[in-house]
Write an enzyme that holds these catalytic residues in place. Structure first.
Site, PDB file in Angstrom:
ATOM      1  N   ARG A 297       0.988  -1.265  -0.015  1.00 48.96           N
ATOM      2  CA  ARG A 297      -0.216  -0.052  -0.036  1.00 48.96           C
ATOM      3  C   ARG A 297       0.852   1.184  -0.199  1.00 48.96           C
ATOM      4  O   ARG A 297       0.597   2.058  -0.659  1.00 48.96           O
ATOM      5  CB  ARG A 297      -0.872   0.014   1.193  1.00 48.96           C
TER       6      ARG A 297
ATOM      7  N   GLN B  95     -10.155   9.378   7.291  1.00 51.93           N
ATOM      8  CA  GLN B  95      -9.962   8.181   7.869  1.00 51.93           C
ATOM      9  C   GLN B  95      -8.975   7.079   6.854  1.00 51.93           C
ATOM     10  O   GLN B  95      -8.566   6.301   7.318  1.00 51.93           O
ATOM     11  CB  GLN B  95     -11.353   7.134   7.827  1.00 51.93           C
ATOM     12  N   ASN B  96      -8.484   8.097   5.867  1.00 56.38           N
ATOM     13  CA  ASN B  96      -7.804   7.341   4.824  1.00 56.38           C
ATOM     14  C   ASN B  96      -6.511   7.564   5.460  1.00 56.38           C
ATOM     15  O   ASN B  96      -5.655   8.487   6.180  1.00 56.38           O
ATOM     16  CB  ASN B  96      -7.516   8.201   3.655  1.00 56.38           C
TER      17      ASN B  96
ATOM     18  N   ASP C 195      -3.775   7.202   3.410  1.00 59.48           N
ATOM     19  CA  ASP C 195      -2.880   7.508   2.195  1.00 59.48           C
ATOM     20  C   ASP C 195      -2.496   9.097   2.417  1.00 59.48           C
ATOM     21  O   ASP C 195      -3.000   9.748   3.420  1.00 59.48           O
ATOM     22  CB  ASP C 195      -3.458   7.411   0.763  1.00 59.48           C
TER      23      ASP C 195
ATOM     24  N   HIS D 258      -7.054   7.538  11.497  1.00 59.37           N
ATOM     25  CA  HIS D 258      -6.676   6.364  11.375  1.00 59.37           C
ATOM     26  C   HIS D 258      -5.271   5.922  11.127  1.00 59.37           C
ATOM     27  O   HIS D 258      -5.071   4.844  10.737  1.00 59.37           O
ATOM     28  CB  HIS D 258      -7.611   5.575  10.579  1.00 59.37           C
TER      29      HIS D 258
ATOM     30  N   CYS E  61       6.522   1.659  17.134  1.00 61.15           N
ATOM     31  CA  CYS E  61       7.137   0.491  18.086  1.00 61.15           C
ATOM     32  C   CYS E  61       6.396   0.056  19.052  1.00 61.15           C
ATOM     33  O   CYS E  61       5.929   0.774  19.964  1.00 61.15           O
ATOM     34  CB  CYS E  61       8.577   1.119  18.477  1.00 61.15           C
TER      35      CYS E  61
ATOM     36  N   GLY F 211     -17.281  10.310   0.586  1.00 56.26           N
ATOM     37  CA  GLY F 211     -16.662   8.700   0.071  1.00 56.26           C
ATOM     38  C   GLY F 211     -16.414   7.896   1.334  1.00 56.26           C
ATOM     39  O   GLY F 211     -15.435   7.181   1.480  1.00 56.26           O
ATOM     40  N   THR F 212     -17.253   7.885   2.410  1.00 57.43           N
ATOM     41  CA  THR F 212     -17.223   7.045   3.507  1.00 57.43           C
ATOM     42  C   THR F 212     -18.517   6.232   3.599  1.00 57.43           C
ATOM     43  O   THR F 212     -19.620   6.803   3.566  1.00 57.43           O
ATOM     44  CB  THR F 212     -16.670   7.518   4.670  1.00 57.43           C
ATOM     45  N   SER F 213     -18.415   4.741   3.772  1.00 55.82           N
ATOM     46  CA  SER F 213     -19.580   3.963   3.717  1.00 55.82           C
ATOM     47  C   SER F 213     -20.231   4.271   5.209  1.00 55.82           C
ATOM     48  O   SER F 213     -21.376   3.842   5.516  1.00 55.82           O
ATOM     49  CB  SER F 213     -19.258   2.816   3.933  1.00 55.82           C
TER      50      SER F 213
HETATM   51  P1  NAD Z   1     -15.129   2.100   2.632  1.00 58.12           P
HETATM   52  O1  NAD Z   1     -14.524   1.171   1.566  1.00 58.12           O
HETATM   53  O2  NAD Z   1     -16.192   1.497   3.760  1.00 58.12           O
HETATM   54  O3  NAD Z   1     -16.425   3.039   1.912  1.00 58.12           O
HETATM   55  C1  NAD Z   1     -16.040   3.586   0.796  1.00 58.12           C
HETATM   56  C2  NAD Z   1     -17.156   4.482   0.250  1.00 58.12           C
HETATM   57  O4  NAD Z   1     -16.915   5.342  -0.764  1.00 58.12           O
HETATM   58  C3  NAD Z   1     -18.382   3.815  -0.104  1.00 58.12           C
HETATM   59  O5  NAD Z   1     -19.763   4.174   0.434  1.00 58.12           O
HETATM   60  C4  NAD Z   1     -18.692   4.032  -1.633  1.00 58.12           C
HETATM   61  O6  NAD Z   1     -19.850   3.987  -2.071  1.00 58.12           O
HETATM   62  C5  NAD Z   1     -17.918   5.203  -1.629  1.00 58.12           C
HETATM   63  N1  NAD Z   1     -17.296   5.414  -2.846  1.00 58.12           N
HETATM   64  C6  NAD Z   1     -16.427   4.441  -3.667  1.00 58.12           C
HETATM   65  N2  NAD Z   1     -16.135   5.018  -4.776  1.00 58.12           N
HETATM   66  C7  NAD Z   1     -16.496   6.517  -4.670  1.00 58.12           C
HETATM   67  C8  NAD Z   1     -16.174   7.665  -5.687  1.00 58.12           C
HETATM   68  N3  NAD Z   1     -15.385   7.469  -6.751  1.00 58.12           N
HETATM   69  N4  NAD Z   1     -16.857   8.768  -5.226  1.00 58.12           N
HETATM   70  C9  NAD Z   1     -17.554   9.003  -4.262  1.00 58.12           C
HETATM   71  N5  NAD Z   1     -17.699   7.790  -3.502  1.00 58.12           N
HETATM   72  C10 NAD Z   1     -17.217   6.698  -3.730  1.00 58.12           C
HETATM   73  O7  NAD Z   1     -14.540   3.193   3.140  1.00 58.12           O
HETATM   74  P2  NAD Z   1     -14.360   4.090   4.652  1.00 58.12           P
HETATM   75  O8  NAD Z   1     -15.593   4.464   4.948  1.00 58.12           O
HETATM   76  O9  NAD Z   1     -13.176   4.810   4.693  1.00 58.12           O
HETATM   77  O10 NAD Z   1     -13.878   2.820   5.552  1.00 58.12           O
HETATM   78  C11 NAD Z   1     -12.991   3.004   6.655  1.00 58.12           C
HETATM   79  C12 NAD Z   1     -11.654   2.526   6.397  1.00 58.12           C
HETATM   80  O11 NAD Z   1     -10.871   2.121   5.178  1.00 58.12           O
HETATM   81  C13 NAD Z   1     -10.601   3.445   7.000  1.00 58.12           C
HETATM   82  O12 NAD Z   1     -10.205   3.177   8.152  1.00 58.12           O
HETATM   83  C14 NAD Z   1      -9.408   3.235   6.253  1.00 58.12           C
HETATM   84  O13 NAD Z   1      -8.423   3.317   7.119  1.00 58.12           O
HETATM   85  C15 NAD Z   1      -9.364   2.303   5.370  1.00 58.12           C
HETATM   86  N6  NAD Z   1      -8.962   2.542   3.989  1.00 58.12           N
HETATM   87  C16 NAD Z   1      -8.388   3.846   3.529  1.00 58.12           C
HETATM   88  C17 NAD Z   1      -7.855   3.699   2.163  1.00 58.12           C
HETATM   89  C18 NAD Z   1      -7.063   5.069   1.949  1.00 58.12           C
HETATM   90  O14 NAD Z   1      -6.373   5.436   2.637  1.00 58.12           O
HETATM   91  N7  NAD Z   1      -7.318   5.483   0.616  1.00 58.12           N
HETATM   92  C19 NAD Z   1      -8.216   2.734   1.344  1.00 58.12           C
HETATM   93  C20 NAD Z   1      -8.990   1.642   1.711  1.00 58.12           C
HETATM   94  C21 NAD Z   1      -9.395   1.579   3.210  1.00 58.12           C
END
Ligand code: NAD
Length: 223
Positions: free
Chosen positions: A55, A85-86, A88, A102, A110, A169-171
């Site tokens: 990643r 929450q990302n 990246d 997160h 460590c 962009g969060t579920s």
């Molecule tokens: P999630 O995967 O649960 O939900 C993603 C949401 O984004 C969904 O509701 C989906 O419909 C929506 N989505 C997808 N593509 C989209 C787009 N192009 N435009 C708008 N919306 C879009 O993600 P979450 O709720 O952030 O889950 C939480 C955990 O996932 C976090 O704790 C995080 O650490 C981790 N995570 C982070 C990354 C990253 O840093 N990029 C990637 C994957 C997971």
């Protein structure tokens, strides 16, 4: 206007970073409990190191997208607190000041001395802590399931004080972030969800579609 924005994996999806749940609870073909829990790390640390090394290395081949840049622009016109929450680094690379609740792929910690170090390098079960010199005590600086998110005190203060809360962009499944909206609904604060599709969360207003289209359009309407 005082705005708190919470972003999730969906905002980085169009940059080429896959989301968490869109593939039935698999993150890049791994079960979430195997790669995002302390139990998974204890069972198979090599797998977990490999997973986060991949990643982290992926960050060098992806770029912030129009949604990340639009939020950085919004900060110039409003009092924005950006909480993500990302894990990246795309918000920072777009120019935003970011609170990572997160953790981050770009740091390690460590488990013996709790030192946190910033590094883009790979880690393994052989990694040596540069602070206490223990071997095999380095883990990704990621908040896994069952662990307490970072910066909650600051985030709660900003939520309490904001006039608009926006989730992008969060579920809305992972707590405590998923509970922010309910906290604010009870206070009467305006709440907006911007997502690919409507979630089960209880927002006053929703804008649905791809983030690279919807977020710049929404930002334009505010500046
Ligand atoms: P999630 O995967 O649960 O939900 C993603 C949401 O984004 C969904 O509701 C989906 O419909 C929506 N989505 C997808 N593509 C989209 C787009 N192009 N435009 C708008 N919306 C879009 O993600 P979450 O709720 O952030 O889950 C939480 C955990 O996932 C976090 O704790 C995080 O650490 C981790 N995570 C982070 C990354 C990253 O840093 N990029 C990637 C994957 C997971």
């Amino acid at each position: 206007m005082k705005i708190v924005i919470l972003t999730g994996a969906g905002i980085s999806a169009e940059s080429g970073i896959s989301t968490f749940r869109d593939a039935n609870g698999l993150w890049n073909n791994h079960k979430i409990e195997d790669v995002a829990s302390i139990g998974g790390f204890r069972r198979n640390p090599t797998l977990v190191h490999q997973f986060y090394n991949e990643r982290r290395n992926q960050l060098t081949s992806v770029e912030p997208n129009a949604a990340h840049y639009a939020l950085a622009e919004l900060e110039k016109h409003h009092e924005v607190t950006l909480v993500t929450q990302n894990v990246d680094d795309l918000h920072e690379r777009a120019g935003s000041k970011t609170i990572h609740m997160h953790g981050e792929l770009t740091s390690h910690k460590c488990i013996a001395c709790h030192d946190v170090s910033i590094s883009m390098g790979d880690t393994s079960t052989e990694s040596v802590c540069q602070s206490c010199f223990n071997v095999g005590t380095i883990r990704p600086d990621i908040v896994w399931f069952g662990e307490i998110p970072y910066h909650m005190e600051t985030i709660c203060e900003k939520l309490h004080d904001c006039e608009l809360f926006v989730s992008i962009g969060t579920s809305g499944i992972v707590y405590p972030a998923a509970g922010f909206v309910d906290l604010l609904q009870n206070k009467g604060t305006d709440t907006l969800e911007i997502n690919f599709e409507k979630t089960f969360s209880n927002f006053k207003v929703g804008i649905y579609g791809a983030a690279t289209i919807t977020v710049p359009k929404w930002v334009k309407s505010l500046i």
